[in-house]
Scaffold this motif. Structure first.
Motif, PDB file in Angstrom:
ATOM      1  N   ARG A  32      -7.128   3.497  -2.198  1.00  0.00           N
ATOM      2  CA  ARG A  32      -6.877   3.020  -0.776  1.00  0.00           C
ATOM      3  C   ARG A  32      -5.811   1.841  -0.918  1.00  0.00           C
ATOM      4  N   VAL A  33      -5.642   1.127  -1.875  1.00  0.00           N
ATOM      5  CA  VAL A  33      -4.483  -0.054  -2.065  1.00  0.00           C
ATOM      6  C   VAL A  33      -3.090   0.746  -2.203  1.00  0.00           C
ATOM      7  N   ALA A  34      -3.109   1.764  -3.271  1.00  0.00           N
ATOM      8  CA  ALA A  34      -1.742   2.445  -3.571  1.00  0.00           C
ATOM      9  C   ALA A  34      -1.311   3.121  -2.226  1.00  0.00           C
ATOM     10  N   ALA A  35      -2.423   3.782  -1.421  1.00  0.00           N
ATOM     11  CA  ALA A  35      -2.171   4.472  -0.424  1.00  0.00           C
ATOM     12  C   ALA A  35      -1.615   3.558   0.770  1.00  0.00           C
ATOM     13  N   ALA A  36      -2.044   2.210   0.961  1.00  0.00           N
ATOM     14  CA  ALA A  36      -1.541   1.370   1.922  1.00  0.00           C
ATOM     15  C   ALA A  36      -0.185   1.044   1.444  1.00  0.00           C
TER      16      ALA A  36
END
Length: 355
Positions: free
Chosen positions: A257-261
């Motif tokens: 989720r952090v990378a996708a954000a």
């Protein structure tokens, strides 16, 4: 494809230059669009090296192109000037072209464009000189053949930039000199954001993310603490952080989720720049090409491409989005052919050379 050697004394119509942070390309082009010679040199960074040293890098590429075209290089031409040169005439063999069309990184403000144009003109390579930011090379390379330039380009490589152009000469652009001019992202920015998130994940200040293991693992290191130390002490060259951009996209594609954000934010930045440029040129309500270039946007990451197209479909429904794979020096050369009034057949010949 090969190049065509001109007869002795023949002058090209265009000396095209495309210079970015990592490489410089030069091409001598005839009035019929045929490429007479090409050359390549290292990165062009006038803000770091100074204008003179940066133009010296251009000269390395120009020398290669001139030699490939069967013309004397700048040094040889200067040496052959003799008494004529002492009297103020151009050295023998110069100028090489009717016009120099240079699309250059670091030409972010009109004052910088003028400084670089003056420095290039002083070398005597062309009878006239025109300098633009290198984003315009991507824009012109991707626009349809046989039509006046009209559209917007967003380039996301080491940094991020956007430029638009209309047939009447009006343009839309951004300073794009980093966070002080409101920019976010690009390869360098994404890598720094990924490092920030990974560091905080490892020491507990931030939420968990697979970046904390994937980023140091790329360099064969066991922790973010080890990677931070290596970068800080110079054991790992800072320029290598650009290698982390594909790692970021791999982690994002795996569902982190952090990378996708971070990827999602990059998509929103591209959409914002393109939409604002279209609005400035009164193109939001018209069909207009939006061209995507630079290593991050040409890599074909679905998690970036999809949101960009979806965002533009909402904010600029008539925009026609495409990725520009052609080398930017093609765009610089096409702008040069525009300037000398070359016919459409010349543009087609030039495009055919660069595939």
């Amino acid at each position: 494809m090969g190049v065509r050697r001109p007869s002795a004394g023949v002058r090209a119509a265009v000396l095209a230059l495309d210079a970015g942070n990592s490489k410089t390309d030069a091409a001598l082009v005839g009035a019929d669009g045929r490429v007479l010679g090409t050359g390549r040199a290292g990165g062009f960074q006038p803000q770091l090296t100074g204008t003179g040293a940066a133009v010296d890098v251009l000269e390395q590429a120009v020398t290669q192109a001139a030699r490939a075209a069967g013309l004397p290089g700048p040094a040889a031409a200067a040496g052959a000037s003799g008494a004529a040169g002492a009297a103020g005439a151009a050295p023998a063999g110069l100028p090489y072209a009717d016009t120099v069309s240079a699309c250059l990184a670091g030409a972010d403000f009109p004052v910088e464009e003028q400084q670089l144009a003056d420095a290039i003109a002083a070398r005597g390579w062309g009878a006239a000189t025109q300098v633009r930011n290198d984003t315009f090379a991507i824009l012109r390379a991707g626009l349809p053949a046989g039509r006046p330039p009209r559209g917007v380009a967003v380039v996301c490589g080491a940094g991020i930039n956007c430029a638009g152009m209309l047939p009447d000469g009006r343009t839309a652009r951004f300073p794009s000199v980093g966070r002080i001019s409101g920019d976010w992202g690009g390869g360098g920015g994404l890598a720094r954001e990924a490092l920030w998130s990974a560091a905080r994940a490892e020491d507990g200040r931030g939420g968990p993310t697979g970046l904390a293991a994937a980023l140091p693992g790329h360099f064969g290191l066991g922790s973010m603490a080890a990677l931070i130390e290596a970068l800080h002490l110079g054991h790992l060259a800072w320029r290598r952080v650009h290698e982390l951009v594909p790692v970021l996209f791999e982690v994002a594609a795996a569902g982190d989720r952090v990378a996708a954000a971070l990827v999602e934010r990059q998509a929103k930045e591209v959409v914002a720049m393109a939409s604002v440029a279209l609005a400035r040129l009164d193109l939001l309500a018209q069909e207009a090409p939006v061209l995507l270039g630079g290593g991050v946007l040409t890599a074909g990451h679905p998690q970036l491409d999809g949101p960009i197209r979806a965002g533009l479909a909402e904010r600029a429904p008539l925009a026609r989005v495409s990725v520009v794979a052609a080398p930017p020096v093609l765009g610089a050369a096409l702008l040069g052919l525009d300037a000398v009034g070359a016919p459409p057949a010349a543009h087609a010949e030039l495009r055919a050379h660069f595939g």
